[in-house]
Scaffold this active site. Sequence first.
Site, mmCIF file in Angstrom:
data_model
loop_
_atom_site.group_PDB
_atom_site.id
_atom_site.type_symbol
_atom_site.label_atom_id
_atom_site.label_comp_id
_atom_site.label_asym_id
_atom_site.label_seq_id
_atom_site.Cartn_x
_atom_site.Cartn_y
_atom_site.Cartn_z
ATOM 1 N N CYS A 166 42.633 -10.709 54.836
ATOM 2 C CA CYS A 166 41.676 -10.678 54.155
ATOM 3 C C CYS A 166 40.369 -10.044 54.609
ATOM 4 O O CYS A 166 39.976 -10.053 56.172
ATOM 5 C CB CYS A 166 41.062 -12.286 53.942
ATOM 6 S SG CYS A 166 40.195 -12.950 53.021
ATOM 7 N N ASP A 175 37.720 -11.949 54.970
ATOM 8 C CA ASP A 175 36.874 -12.829 55.942
ATOM 9 C C ASP A 175 36.483 -12.462 57.420
ATOM 10 O O ASP A 175 37.187 -12.426 57.427
ATOM 11 C CB ASP A 175 38.048 -14.252 55.636
ATOM 12 C CG ASP A 175 37.424 -15.473 55.813
ATOM 13 O OD1 ASP A 175 36.551 -16.028 56.828
ATOM 14 O OD2 ASP A 175 36.766 -16.488 55.095
ATOM 15 N N ARG A 194 35.990 -13.971 59.344
ATOM 16 C CA ARG A 194 36.603 -15.505 59.676
ATOM 17 C C ARG A 194 38.517 -14.507 60.845
ATOM 18 O O ARG A 194 38.732 -15.740 61.486
ATOM 19 C CB ARG A 194 36.173 -16.872 59.950
ATOM 20 C CG ARG A 194 35.167 -17.229 59.791
ATOM 21 C CD ARG A 194 34.500 -18.319 59.096
ATOM 22 N NE ARG A 194 35.581 -18.593 57.088
ATOM 23 C CZ ARG A 194 35.863 -19.054 56.294
ATOM 24 N NH1 ARG A 194 35.102 -20.632 57.015
ATOM 25 N NH2 ARG A 194 36.474 -18.985 55.266
ATOM 26 N N HIS A 235 44.978 -16.809 54.946
ATOM 27 C CA HIS A 235 44.834 -18.017 54.928
ATOM 28 C C HIS A 235 44.388 -18.958 54.762
ATOM 29 O O HIS A 235 44.080 -18.555 53.473
ATOM 30 C CB HIS A 235 43.010 -17.460 55.964
ATOM 31 C CG HIS A 235 42.153 -16.937 55.160
ATOM 32 N ND1 HIS A 235 40.685 -17.947 55.334
ATOM 33 C CD2 HIS A 235 41.859 -15.580 54.868
ATOM 34 C CE1 HIS A 235 39.833 -17.276 54.182
ATOM 35 N NE2 HIS A 235 40.801 -16.134 54.363
ATOM 36 N N CYS A 249 41.022 -19.381 51.506
ATOM 37 C CA CYS A 249 40.441 -18.767 50.722
ATOM 38 C C CYS A 249 39.895 -18.884 49.852
ATOM 39 O O CYS A 249 40.144 -18.662 48.538
ATOM 40 C CB CYS A 249 41.808 -17.433 50.290
ATOM 41 S SG CYS A 249 40.871 -15.862 49.922
#
Length: 217
Positions: free
Chosen positions: A61, A63, A65, A117, A120
Amino acid sequence: MVRWFNRRAGVNDEQKRPEGRDLTDLLAHNVRWAEGKRENDPDYFKRLSALQRPEYLWIGCSDSRVPANVITGLEPGEVFVHRNVANLVHRGDINLLSVLEFAVETLEVRHIIVCGHYGCGGVQSAMDGHRHGIIDHWLQPVRDVAESAKDHLEEIADPEDRMNRLCELSIEAQVESLRRTPIIKSAWQRGKEIYIHGWVYGLEDGLLRDLQCDAAP
């Protein structure tokens, strides 16, 4: 203060630099990082620049993080990475397919990891009933997974647990989509040993979990 040149007016305007971390901080961090690497291993960059031969392709992803190298403890050069919103495998996505073909045919990776994750935002946006723009088209596979698993998901009372389960199911669906691509089928037919795995990452505990949905020749 930073000086900006106003091309339309043909004059220089002085404005305050936007608040937040100065980009020069990032460059300074890079210098310290590179110096530290050279101190510990003088040949580090020479060796790294000579060859790229990772064993892993990571499809994750976007993202911020969930950085592949950091959470797996791998060094630069040890994992080839493709990231997009909600770690989806669109079989018409030329970007992903180009990465996949290069990883399989040129880098000769042995393992492909699809990693999503919990929590999400892409998965949540796919299911919140609101319009978000072009991303709605991108996230359609998530809604397709939710529809096919509707009865199963409705049995989960807690909304957060239900959404996390959908994250898992979507990852499993992407593993299946990868398995069906002509690139993977061709590689397997030619005897290449490539294994596809589905993992999920927990933002709250920093742990990766194997969903046991592997695909193999």
